[in-house]
Write an enzyme that holds these catalytic residues in place. Structure first.
Site, PDB file in Angstrom:
ATOM      1  N   ASP A   7       0.791  -1.232   0.000  1.00 18.39           N
ATOM      2  CA  ASP A   7       0.000   0.000   0.000  1.00 18.39           C
ATOM      3  C   ASP A   7       0.823   1.282   0.000  1.00 18.39           C
ATOM      4  OD1 ASP A   7      -2.575  -1.052  -0.185  1.00 18.39           O
ATOM      5  OD2 ASP A   7      -2.776  -1.347   1.966  1.00 18.39           O
ATOM      6  N   ALA A   8       1.952   1.291   0.704  1.00 19.96           N
ATOM      7  CA  ALA A   8       2.748   2.515   0.754  1.00 19.96           C
ATOM      8  C   ALA A   8       3.413   2.771  -0.594  1.00 19.96           C
ATOM      9  CB  ALA A   8       3.791   2.439   1.868  1.00 19.96           C
ATOM     10  N   TYR A  68     -10.075   0.294   2.684  1.00 18.22           N
ATOM     11  CA  TYR A  68      -9.509   0.238   4.033  1.00 18.22           C
ATOM     12  C   TYR A  68      -9.059   1.592   4.530  1.00 18.22           C
ATOM     13  CZ  TYR A  68      -9.419  -4.479   5.754  1.00 18.22           C
ATOM     14  OH  TYR A  68      -9.782  -5.675   6.280  1.00 18.22           O
ATOM     15  N   HIS A 108      -2.573  -8.068   6.983  1.00 14.80           N
ATOM     16  CA  HIS A 108      -1.970  -6.746   6.800  1.00 14.80           C
ATOM     17  C   HIS A 108      -0.633  -6.729   7.539  1.00 14.80           C
ATOM     18  CE1 HIS A 108      -5.652  -4.445   5.448  1.00 14.80           C
ATOM     19  NE2 HIS A 108      -6.213  -5.517   5.943  1.00 14.80           N
TER      20      HIS A 108
END
Lengths: 492, 492
Positions: B203-204, B291, B350
């Site tokens: 995600d980053a 999310y 996650h």
């Protein structure tokens, strides 16, 4: 459980013992400088059974209320509480100086040098319309969608019973838990020395979590708008007495978020939804000698119950001839690090086990272990080689429900009611979520571990309750090695 | 990292693709009912390298802003962002109904049936004299004994640098951490299906924690007296833009206790000391599609830094033909539980890793692994058979500092400055305390795991920084299996 009378008797017997005075004088202390405490003797085999003995160890209170930092190291008495005699007296620590009092007084009023720290402005949790919970008949707490019975207990400290959560659509209360409390603690110190080996406390059963829970201090121990509940306990002779303000109940708001979602603009929705998180907390703090255990049962509107134990107070230190690390031939040979001149912080564990008698909707509950296992794809099935799968195992025997947590073969734990199904057909249930956890590393045949064998598994079910009832025992641990931590688990 | 322009291009290309319209109409939807998102394509071997492709998947927004609950299951497009073409189109889900919109709109203003829950009175954190922290030059936060630089970063979200803690006796600031931020996330979904296998988000690096962090909502996302900081970021063409109110800074008081001790009366001291706990929090919330990640860096006056990641938002669900569990031949065969009619909540993890470049006093830092090992007593030495011992191991190589946490062979982790000694001779240092943790169970040779191999160890040190610098990467995990959790670790 020891009564306050047992402790007073043991201290009287010890303090009037002449050898103790001689040992004190040898260390340059007058008898009035000496404060003693009563560590339990532990259990080290059948030869010690059939008598009520306790250890007594002493400290210098000269110039400080924090006598814990000033041990008369090497001095241990064994007192028979019934016969009121000193059974054994040893003093092997005459060469070890009593650590100095300098800087040990922790009382706020006695802090003369202000800390070089920018002052923090007043801050508080405010409720202009007052709190939202009620306490009926002195015990039944009602808040938001929760209702439970709360009482002070001399041994367990705080007992939550008949916890019920209202169905958010119908408003009908549904049973969640018949009873929950901390059933025992196990605190083994890690030093085989004659004056330390026996320190393998079972704090609830030996000293009592309620018996040692002193009054809470408003605004320091609990925020504004707290409701305080007394404990009504029995003295050794049956006379009742009041432990005032032993439990507090309050609404907690920490600036946290209960739920949120934002949409990034590219999806065409301008959404920024967030709900602040407000919870209800029941708290007590037990002061078992040097240690303070702060127990919080926190209830969330989404049904989660979060149980936290925070540790505070003082370390129990061991006297040493060494003033600095350089003087020690090997710091690793000691039973802990040097935390002040002539004082070692002895390594130890705190195991806290909770008795959780869940009644999800009714008593027809089942324990389910959900294993997360690696599945491999078939050749050509997918660009992926592997994925996780959840496999449900219903516990049928006591052994099925003895859980040793595994980091690399993880499982989740549920208590379900197989006969109460949701609209979709899923059973009603709660998940038991252990927080940061650990295991006892003591030998299984070591007497303290034999006595506290409940710490061999982090989660287990009592035999008679496998079916139809579900009684879960969940363990939480705080391992103290110089630093103090708090530990928690959740029910959801 | 994808830019907003990349995402817009991909969506434009997809939405103008005729096959998509045909698939929508086949499901009874008009083109305007369709909202699409851009899951990254992951990495599945060298054949996929050298081109910029992204997946596009679509949902029905008919009657709800919560389109995530209404997937057009089985429909996946692969779009080449540079060539602006659909490279691949598959629709294998024509038989799977789009789940209904009923009850999915989460917006507060649209809640028509009030929940059957007793209302909670207003509650807030109040500071009549205002907050105690200052923010200088828009970035330097000073509070109590802490000082640090705080900035918004398009990729990492929030970066703490040059964190310094004042010595409480001298007032002199001492360096603690040069830089700390969440360096990457790894979110593998556990379904090998053609439409799901690629979901192995970073995600980053792919979407950006800052780029996806929308404005915080005062009083809902952050309490009163919060200071809000903007992010100044670059568009795809270099034009700067402002992400307003992206970070908030506030003082946190939750009614908790920082330290306490009571004496039981038998020791002759009437002591009830307690200090309320007030901390400083820097917060941001990234909304990466469905999310929401809430990142908190919390600073305590005792020197502890507590990092928390809470998860919120919506699940990513998979469409299914089944409306109830009874209709499923085996719920275990599905990739997750049925969470609503025609919707499965797919199991996923996650992993969040933090880059912690510690500078304890200066850059001469060392990583120490403290093993807690069982020692056995010698015959006749003690009534105890065993005890724990702490053994310190200084990391000399990268391998020494690759840590796979072990529950039954536990270790503690420290970053110390061997040349800065306390009065007693102990080195200055910080302890890295992983919270509830886990491990990736994917096959080490699975492409997503190869790409996110940083999750093979929970703590590791970068090679070039073993000495003299100490750069620690600490991993925290949230495993989502129906329930959402938060995860945390501490620096102390």
């Amino acid at each position: 459980m020891l009564t306050m009378n047992d402790i007073s008797v043991a201290l009287e017997v010890a303090l009037s013992y002449k050898e103790l005075n001689r040992s004190a004088v040898k260390r340059g202390l007058s008898p009035s400088d000496v404060t003693c405490v009563t560590p339990s003797a532990g259990w080290f085999g059948p030869s010690e059974e059939g008598r009520r003995v306790i250890k007594v160890q002493c400290f210098s209170n000269q110039g400080t209320p924090n006598f814990y930092m000033r041990p008369l190291e090497g001095l241990t008495m064994t007192v028979d509480i019934d016969k009121k005699v000193v059974v054994k007296f040893t003093d092997t620590g005459g060469e070890i100086p009593v650590p100095k009092a300098t800087g040990t007084d922790y009382r706020f009023k006695n802090q003369k040098e202000p800390l070089k720290i920018k002052a923090i402005n007043p801050i508080s949790i405010e409720q202009p319309l007052g709190p939202s919970f009620t306490v009926e008949d002195g015990h039944v707490v009602k808040w938001a969608n929760w209702e439970f019975h709360l009482k002070a207990d001399q041994r367990a400290g705080m007992v939550i019973s008949r916890a019920m959560l209202s169905d958010s659509e119908t408003g009908v209360p549904r049973s969640v838990m018949y009873k929950g409390f901390s059933s025992e603690l196990f605190v083994p110190y890690m030093d085989p020395d004659e004056n330390w080996y026996f320190k393998s406390y079972m704090d609830a059963g030996e000293f009592g979590m309620g018996a040692t829970a002193m009054s809470l201090v408003p605004l320091n121990d609990c925020p504004r708008n707290s409701y305080y509940m007394d404990g009504i306990f029995a003295s050794w002779d049956g006379t009742p007495f009041v432990q005032p303000n032993m439990i507090c109940v309050f609404e907690r708001y920490a600036g946290d978020i209960s739920w949120r979602h934002s949409e990034i603009p590219v999806n065409g929705f301008d959404i920024r939804e967030a709900r602040p998180k407000v919870t209800l907390v029941a708290r007590m703090a037990a002061s078992v000698g040097n240690y303070d255990y702060i127990f919080d049962w926190e209830f969330q509107t989404d049904g989660l119950i979060h149980v936290t134990v925070a540790l505070s107070g003082m370390l129990m230190v061991k006297g040493t001839t060494h003033q600095t690390v350089d003087q020690m031939p090997s710091q690793e040979a000691a039973s802990g690090p040097l935390v002040s001149e002539n004082a070692i912080g002895v390594l130890h564990d705190h195991f806290i086990t909770f008795h959780l008698d869940m009644d999800i909707d009714d008593t027809n509950n089942t324990f389910v272990k959900v294993d997360l296992v690696k599945e491999r794809t078939l050749p050509g099935q997918s660009p992926r080689k592997s994925y996780l799968k959840a496999k449900r195992n219903i516990a049928k025997t006591e052994d099925d429900a003895r859980i040793q947590l595994k980091l690399y073969e993880p499982s989740e734990f549920q208590v379900i009611n197989p006969s109460r199904r949701s609209r979709l057909g899923n059973p009603a249930g709660y998940k038991i979520v252990p927080g940061g956890n650990a295991a006892s590393l003591l030998d299984h045949l070591d007497p303290p571990q034999l006595r506290s064998a409940f710490t061999n598994n982090q989660v287990f079910m009592s035999r008679q309750f496998i079916s139809p009832f579900s009684m879960v025992h969940a363990l939480t641990i705080v391992r103290v090695h110089l630093f103090q931590l708090s530990s928690a688990f959740s029910l959801r």
